[in-house]
Scaffold this active site. Sequence first.
Site, short mmCIF file in Angstrom:
data_model
loop_
_atom_site.label_atom_id
_atom_site.label_comp_id
_atom_site.label_asym_id
_atom_site.label_seq_id
_atom_site.Cartn_x
_atom_site.Cartn_y
_atom_site.Cartn_z
N HIS A 17 8.96 2.92 43.35
CA HIS A 17 8.47 3.67 44.23
C HIS A 17 7.57 3.13 45.20
O HIS A 17 7.60 3.28 46.49
CB HIS A 17 7.42 4.75 43.41
CG HIS A 17 8.06 5.81 42.41
ND1 HIS A 17 7.87 6.09 41.19
CD2 HIS A 17 9.08 6.57 42.93
CE1 HIS A 17 8.69 6.82 40.57
NE2 HIS A 17 9.33 7.36 41.69
N LYS A 41 10.42 20.62 34.47
CA LYS A 41 10.38 19.63 33.72
C LYS A 41 8.97 19.35 32.81
O LYS A 41 8.02 19.91 33.14
CB LYS A 41 10.32 18.35 34.62
CG LYS A 41 11.57 17.73 35.24
CD LYS A 41 11.57 16.54 35.76
CE LYS A 41 12.78 16.39 36.83
NZ LYS A 41 12.52 15.14 37.58
N ARG A 90 19.01 4.92 45.53
CA ARG A 90 19.21 3.51 44.53
C ARG A 90 20.75 3.45 44.41
O ARG A 90 21.24 2.57 44.70
CB ARG A 90 18.53 4.01 43.29
CG ARG A 90 17.14 3.76 43.17
CD ARG A 90 16.47 4.51 41.97
NE ARG A 90 16.67 5.93 41.92
CZ ARG A 90 16.07 6.83 41.29
NH1 ARG A 90 15.45 6.23 40.13
NH2 ARG A 90 16.45 7.88 41.26
N SER A 128 11.78 6.18 36.42
CA SER A 128 10.87 6.45 35.34
C SER A 128 11.43 6.98 33.88
O SER A 128 10.84 6.45 32.85
CB SER A 128 9.94 7.83 35.84
OG SER A 128 9.61 7.38 37.08
#
Length: 160
Positions: A17, A41, A90, A128
């Site tokens: 990040h 979540k 990514r 994460s």
Amino acid sequence: MVSALYPGSFDPVTHGHLDLVERALPLFDHLTVAVGVNTQKQPTFSTEERVEMLREVLPVSDKLEVVTFSGLVVDFCRARGIGAILRGLRTVSDFEAEYQMALTNRHLAPQIESVFVMPSAQYSYVSSSLIREIVRNGGDVSSFLPAPVEQRLRERLSRD
Ligand code: ADP
């Protein structure tokens, strides 16, 4: 003035990040990092904790701000006069999800542009969720997380 919003979970913030923020900062006059209050979540850290950690490890800059948000990203952008949404790419699997999200957001708000930045290769596989899994199993994540964040994550997960 070109402002961008960088929305995400940041649960917790990683070097990936931070790498993205450093690359994006010169491209915009103002960058708002927005921690989503996602009711679907179950986060490891509360929204307040995630904001606190971001403020601790982000570079000091007048152009940077950390906020929380709920609801649609495009509504938040419109309310604040923000014209761009920053996201990281990514892998190819990121692309699929981001493509769907970007076109949906464009449908909802055609005047807001999504902008994608690729991280340094050394962070291109860092997430994460993977980091949380490594810490839970006692692995070394020091190259992926800023030191204060790593410490807080270890404390948090050792209580689980
Ligand atoms: P979300 O739940 O919205 O995906 P994340 O915190 O996982 O929240 O990610 C927020 C944004 O940051 C996404 O665009 C994601 O692709 C990007 N991102 C996450 N990790 C990295 C990384 N290692 N390198 C570059 N971008 C990343």
